[in-house]
Design a protein around this motif. Structure first.
Motif, PDB file in Angstrom:
ATOM      1  N   SER A 292      40.273  45.481  40.606  1.00 30.77           N
ATOM      2  CA  SER A 292      39.374  44.356  40.328  1.00 30.77           C
ATOM      3  C   SER A 292      38.806  44.500  38.922  1.00 30.77           C
ATOM      4  CB  SER A 292      38.221  44.318  41.343  1.00 30.77           C
ATOM      5  OG  SER A 292      38.650  43.818  42.585  1.00 30.77           O
TER       6      SER A 292
ATOM      7  N   SER B 114      36.803  38.669  34.530  1.00 33.63           N
ATOM      8  CA  SER B 114      37.708  37.590  34.120  1.00 33.63           C
ATOM      9  C   SER B 114      37.565  37.326  32.624  1.00 33.63           C
ATOM     10  CB  SER B 114      37.398  36.319  34.910  1.00 33.63           C
ATOM     11  OG  SER B 114      38.214  35.260  34.484  1.00 33.63           O
ATOM     12  N   THR B 115      38.082  38.258  31.807  1.00 33.61           N
ATOM     13  CA  THR B 115      38.033  38.089  30.353  1.00 33.61           C
ATOM     14  C   THR B 115      39.391  38.434  29.749  1.00 33.61           C
ATOM     15  OG1 THR B 115      37.378  40.371  29.866  1.00 33.61           O
ATOM     16  CG2 THR B 115      35.602  38.809  30.338  1.00 33.61           C
TER      17      THR B 115
ATOM     18  N   THR C  53      42.250  41.487  30.748  1.00 36.88           N
ATOM     19  CA  THR C  53      43.613  41.055  31.053  1.00 36.88           C
ATOM     20  C   THR C  53      44.606  41.774  30.147  1.00 36.88           C
ATOM     21  OG1 THR C  53      42.791  38.874  31.719  1.00 36.88           O
ATOM     22  CG2 THR C  53      45.146  39.069  31.280  1.00 36.88           C
TER      23      THR C  53
ATOM     24  N   THR D 158      42.755  41.485  40.778  1.00 41.00           N
ATOM     25  CA  THR D 158      41.795  40.474  41.204  1.00 41.00           C
ATOM     26  C   THR D 158      40.693  40.383  40.154  1.00 41.00           C
ATOM     27  OG1 THR D 158      42.193  40.983  43.541  1.00 41.00           O
ATOM     28  CG2 THR D 158      40.174  39.780  43.009  1.00 41.00           C
ATOM     29  N   GLU D 159      40.318  39.161  39.775  1.00 41.67           N
ATOM     30  CA  GLU D 159      39.249  38.964  38.801  1.00 41.67           C
ATOM     31  C   GLU D 159      37.975  38.521  39.497  1.00 41.67           C
ATOM     32  OE1 GLU D 159      40.788  36.141  36.000  1.00 41.67           O
ATOM     33  OE2 GLU D 159      41.867  37.672  34.870  1.00 41.67           O
TER      34      GLU D 159
ATOM     35  N   SER E 238      33.173  38.673  39.255  1.00 44.57           N
ATOM     36  CA  SER E 238      31.930  39.116  38.624  1.00 44.57           C
ATOM     37  C   SER E 238      31.717  40.597  38.939  1.00 44.57           C
ATOM     38  CB  SER E 238      30.753  38.309  39.176  1.00 44.57           C
ATOM     39  OG  SER E 238      30.587  38.582  40.564  1.00 44.57           O
TER      40      SER E 238
ATOM     41  N   ASN F 115      33.326  30.775  29.874  1.00 48.22           N
ATOM     42  CA  ASN F 115      34.161  31.166  31.011  1.00 48.22           C
ATOM     43  C   ASN F 115      33.329  30.952  32.277  1.00 48.22           C
ATOM     44  OD1 ASN F 115      35.540  32.577  33.045  1.00 48.22           O
ATOM     45  ND2 ASN F 115      36.208  34.186  31.659  1.00 48.22           N
TER      46      ASN F 115
ATOM     47  N   LYS G 122      33.497  31.985  35.098  1.00 44.41           N
ATOM     48  CA  LYS G 122      33.405  33.116  36.022  1.00 44.41           C
ATOM     49  C   LYS G 122      32.448  34.203  35.531  1.00 44.41           C
ATOM     50  CE  LYS G 122      38.118  32.488  37.766  1.00 44.41           C
ATOM     51  NZ  LYS G 122      39.442  33.136  37.980  1.00 44.41           N
TER      52      LYS G 122
ATOM     53  N   GLY H 208      38.554  31.093  33.052  1.00 48.20           N
ATOM     54  CA  GLY H 208      39.266  32.253  32.520  1.00 48.20           C
ATOM     55  C   GLY H 208      39.226  32.404  31.016  1.00 48.20           C
TER      56      GLY H 208
END
Length: 231
Positions: free
Chosen positions: A42, A45-46, A50, A71-72, A74, A150, A152, A175
Motif C-alpha cells: 500500500s 497516490s502520488t 508510483t 494499492t493506493e 491515504s 490529487n 486522494k 491520481g
C-alpha cells in the motif's frame, strides 16, 4: 535550469536510499520456502511513489517475490491495510509535526516501522508559466494560479497549501499522473510534489520550484505487521 537538475538528482538519491531500505525491510517477512510469493503493498497516490514502486519491481532482487500487487490510499487507509494484513507492507509520508504521533500510533498497533528519509515539498509548474523562471517561489506568487489537486490526498496537512489565497481556483483530478498531465496542459497551473526526475518533467513541459521559505519537511515511514509479538 540548475534547480531542476539538483531536484532531479535529489529524487534519484532519495529514491535509491528508500528502495534499498524497502528491499531490506521486505526480506524480513518474505517466506523463502514459497517460490511464488506475492507481495501486497500500500502506497500514497502520488507520482513519486508510483515511480518508486515501478523501479522496485524492475530491480527486484528478492527472488521469492514473483508478483507485486499495489494499492493506493491515504495514510490512514495504508495503516489500516497493513494492520488487517490486506497489505504485507506499506509506505506513508508524514510531516515533521506528525512524525512522533504516527510512530507512536504504529507501534501501538503492533507494526514494525522504519523511518527512512525526509524531503521538502516542491511546486511543479508549467514550463511556459512566467513563474517558472524564478529560482524560488512563495505563496504570494501563486495567488492567481490554478492549483491542480490529487483528490486522494488530504492537503489540509500541507502548511504551504494553507497559506495560499483561499480564493485560488482548484481543479481536482484522480491520481498523481493526472495532476502532472493537467499542469502540462494549463500554463497558469501548478501542483505540490516531492522532487521529480528531470526527464519526466521535461517530457511533460514542467519544472520543479522550491518554496522561498519552506519548513515543511516530510518523512517516509515503511511499515509492516510484526508477527513476532502478541497483539
Amino acid at each position: 535550469g540548475v534547480a531542476t537538475t539538483i531536484e532531479g538528482k535529489e529524487f534519484i538519491d532519495k529514491a535509491t536510499k528508500l528502495l534499498k531500505e524497502f528491499e531490506e525491510f521486505s526480506k524480513s517477512f518474505t517466506n523463502t520456502s514459497n517460490k511464488n510469493a506475492t507481495i501486497n503493498i500500500s502506497i500514497p497516490s502520488t507520482i513519486y511513489f508510483t515511480l518508486l514502486l515501478s523501479k522496485f519491481i524492475q530491480n527486484n532482487s528478492i527472488s521469492e517475490i514473483k508478483k507485486i500487487n499495489i494499492t493506493e490510499g491515504s495514510s490512514e487507509e495504508i495503516i489500516d491495510n497493513v494492520i488487517k494484513e490486506v497489505s504485507s507492507i506499506g509506505i506513508i509520508c508524514v510531516n515533521d509535526s506528525e512524525l512522533a504521533y504516527y510512530k507512536h500510533l504504529l507501534l501501538l498497533n503492533n507494526l514494525e516501522i522504519l523511518t527512512v528519509n525526509s524531503f521538502k515539498l516542491q511546486i511543479v509548474i508549467n514550463a511556459n508559466n512566467p513563474l517558472s523562471k524564478l529560482n524560488f517561489i512563495n505563496e504570494k506568487n501563486l495567488e492567481n494560479q490554478v492549483i491542480v489537486i490529487n483528490n486522494k490526498i488530504d492537503y489540509s496537512k500541507y502548511s504551504n497549501f494553507n497559506k495560499i489565497n483561499t480564493n485560488a481556483k482548484f481543479i481536482k483530478v484522480p491520481g498523481g499522473f493526472n495532476q502532472l498531465l493537467m499542469v502540462s496542459k494549463l500554463e497558469n497551473s501548478f501542483m505540490f510534489s516531492p522532487p521529480l526526475p528531470v526527464e519526466l518533467l521535461e517530457k511533460n513541459n514542467c519544472v520543479n520550484l522550491e518554496f522561498e521559505s519552506n519548513s515543511n519537511n516530510k518523512w517516509h515511514i515503511i511499515l509492516l505487521k510484526n508477527k513476532n509479538k502478541n497483539n
